[in-house]
Design a protein around this motif. Structure first.
Motif, PDB file in Angstrom:
ATOM      1  N   LYS A  63       0.823  -1.212   0.081  1.00 34.73           N
ATOM      2  CA  LYS A  63       0.005  -0.017   0.074  1.00 34.73           C
ATOM      3  C   LYS A  63       0.813   1.160  -0.139  1.00 34.73           C
ATOM      4  O   LYS A  63       1.769   1.385   0.631  1.00 34.73           O
ATOM      5  CB  LYS A  63      -0.942   0.010   1.270  1.00 34.73           C
ATOM      6  N   ALA A  64       0.547   2.134  -0.765  1.00 39.54           N
ATOM      7  CA  ALA A  64       1.477   3.377  -1.015  1.00 39.54           C
ATOM      8  C   ALA A  64       0.631   4.750  -0.519  1.00 39.54           C
ATOM      9  O   ALA A  64      -0.382   4.619  -0.747  1.00 39.54           O
ATOM     10  CB  ALA A  64       1.882   3.643  -2.473  1.00 39.54           C
ATOM     11  N   TRP A  65       1.468   5.557   0.215  1.00 39.06           N
ATOM     12  CA  TRP A  65       0.915   6.540   0.743  1.00 39.06           C
ATOM     13  C   TRP A  65       1.861   7.746   0.183  1.00 39.06           C
ATOM     14  O   TRP A  65       2.644   8.234   0.856  1.00 39.06           O
ATOM     15  CB  TRP A  65       0.893   6.648   2.220  1.00 39.06           C
ATOM     16  N   GLU A  66       1.442   8.244  -1.107  1.00 38.58           N
ATOM     17  CA  GLU A  66       2.683   9.024  -1.885  1.00 38.58           C
ATOM     18  C   GLU A  66       2.021  10.369  -1.639  1.00 38.58           C
ATOM     19  O   GLU A  66       0.784  10.935  -1.891  1.00 38.58           O
ATOM     20  CB  GLU A  66       2.811   8.682  -3.362  1.00 38.58           C
ATOM     21  N   GLN A  67       3.077  11.358  -1.511  1.00 36.94           N
ATOM     22  CA  GLN A  67       2.926  12.745  -1.407  1.00 36.94           C
ATOM     23  C   GLN A  67       3.434  13.382  -2.881  1.00 36.94           C
ATOM     24  O   GLN A  67       4.202  13.080  -3.347  1.00 36.94           O
ATOM     25  CB  GLN A  67       3.382  13.297  -0.193  1.00 36.94           C
ATOM     26  N   ASP A  77       3.627   0.528   2.631  1.00 32.24           N
ATOM     27  CA  ASP A  77       3.196  -0.764   3.766  1.00 32.24           C
ATOM     28  C   ASP A  77       3.566  -1.966   3.046  1.00 32.24           C
ATOM     29  O   ASP A  77       2.626  -2.091   1.898  1.00 32.24           O
ATOM     30  CB  ASP A  77       1.944  -0.346   4.388  1.00 32.24           C
ATOM     31  N   TYR A  78       4.300  -2.685   3.545  1.00 31.01           N
ATOM     32  CA  TYR A  78       4.407  -3.903   2.897  1.00 31.01           C
ATOM     33  C   TYR A  78       3.876  -5.067   3.813  1.00 31.01           C
ATOM     34  O   TYR A  78       4.265  -4.978   4.990  1.00 31.01           O
ATOM     35  CB  TYR A  78       5.996  -4.243   2.463  1.00 31.01           C
ATOM     36  N   VAL A  89       5.708  -4.319   7.260  1.00 28.89           N
ATOM     37  CA  VAL A  89       6.814  -3.240   7.233  1.00 28.89           C
ATOM     38  C   VAL A  89       6.456  -2.131   6.660  1.00 28.89           C
ATOM     39  O   VAL A  89       5.987  -2.145   5.660  1.00 28.89           O
ATOM     40  CB  VAL A  89       8.130  -3.943   6.689  1.00 28.89           C
ATOM     41  N   VAL A  90       6.818  -0.875   7.299  1.00 27.17           N
ATOM     42  CA  VAL A  90       6.464   0.388   6.712  1.00 27.17           C
ATOM     43  C   VAL A  90       7.683   0.974   6.259  1.00 27.17           C
ATOM     44  O   VAL A  90       8.460   1.348   7.537  1.00 27.17           O
ATOM     45  CB  VAL A  90       5.494   1.390   7.785  1.00 27.17           C
ATOM     46  N   ILE A  91       7.842   1.558   5.184  1.00 24.52           N
ATOM     47  CA  ILE A  91       9.246   2.092   4.725  1.00 24.52           C
ATOM     48  C   ILE A  91       8.682   3.520   4.238  1.00 24.52           C
ATOM     49  O   ILE A  91       7.772   3.747   3.629  1.00 24.52           O
ATOM     50  CB  ILE A  91       9.709   1.284   3.589  1.00 24.52           C
TER      51      ILE A  91
END
Length: 181
Positions: A63-67, A77-78, A89-91
């Motif tokens: 899941k991507a939370w891109e700005q 989020d992987y 794992v949150v990178i």
């Protein structure tokens, strides 16, 4: 109109400051010794996504939370499921840099490095094992109406935080390790 905006901005900064300080435990609860930096075999201080993929293969979900602003960190989020353990794992990535912000495990699996911390705390262990491994400097939170029963351990020097989720019998059902902010 401008006065309202400035007032709202000032109030926002004041409340943000109080929130930022609220997530730190008082010194009397902060753990001594070296902070825990490894959960599920993932070292938050040194690993990159490629290291985790070498350990566990490709993630099942991302899941991507891109700005749009390159100065603000993008968050990814992987998710993996291995040996009865759910791993998240949150990178964070910003300005070409990558760092791990959080590792979380939950499930019934107890075997392998995926099921615990480097110090030896594992899913399914009783609360007394947490005390034996990390000492008695931590904060217990029990809010039955919200179904929250956990323990937070936060270290003095480097503010790594370990949150230990417990069931009604004080057995560990989940572990979350967060890097310093």
């Amino acid at each position: 109109m401008i006065v309202r905006f400035l007032l709202a901005a000032i109030l926002g900064l004041i409340s943000f400051d109080s929130i930022a300080h609220a997530d730190h435990l008082p010194e009397t609860f902060q753990a001594r010794g070296q902070p825990e930096k490894r959960l599920a075999g993932v070292d938050l201080s040194r690993f990159k996504l490629a290291d985790i993929i070498r350990l566990y293969g490709q993630p099942r979900t991302v899941k991507a939370w891109e700005q749009d602003n390159p100065k603000i960190a993008n968050s990814y989020d992987y998710y993996w499921r291995k040996r009865g353990v759910n791993l998240k794992v949150v990178i964070h990535r910003v300005s070409g840099l990558e760092y791990i912000g959080l590792v979380e495990i939950a499930g019934l699996g107890r075997r392998g490095k995926i099921a615990g911390t480097a110090a030896g705390l594992r899913l399914g262990d009783p609360l007394k094992d947490l005390v034996r491994i990390y000492g008695q400097r931590f904060k217990v939170r029990n809010i039955p109406e919200s179904r929250i029963h956990d323990v937070i351990i936060q270290w003095r020097r480097e503010e790594y935080s370990l949150v230990v989720s417990l069931n009604r019998r004080n057995r560990i059902t989940g572990l979350t390790l967060a890097a310093p902010e």
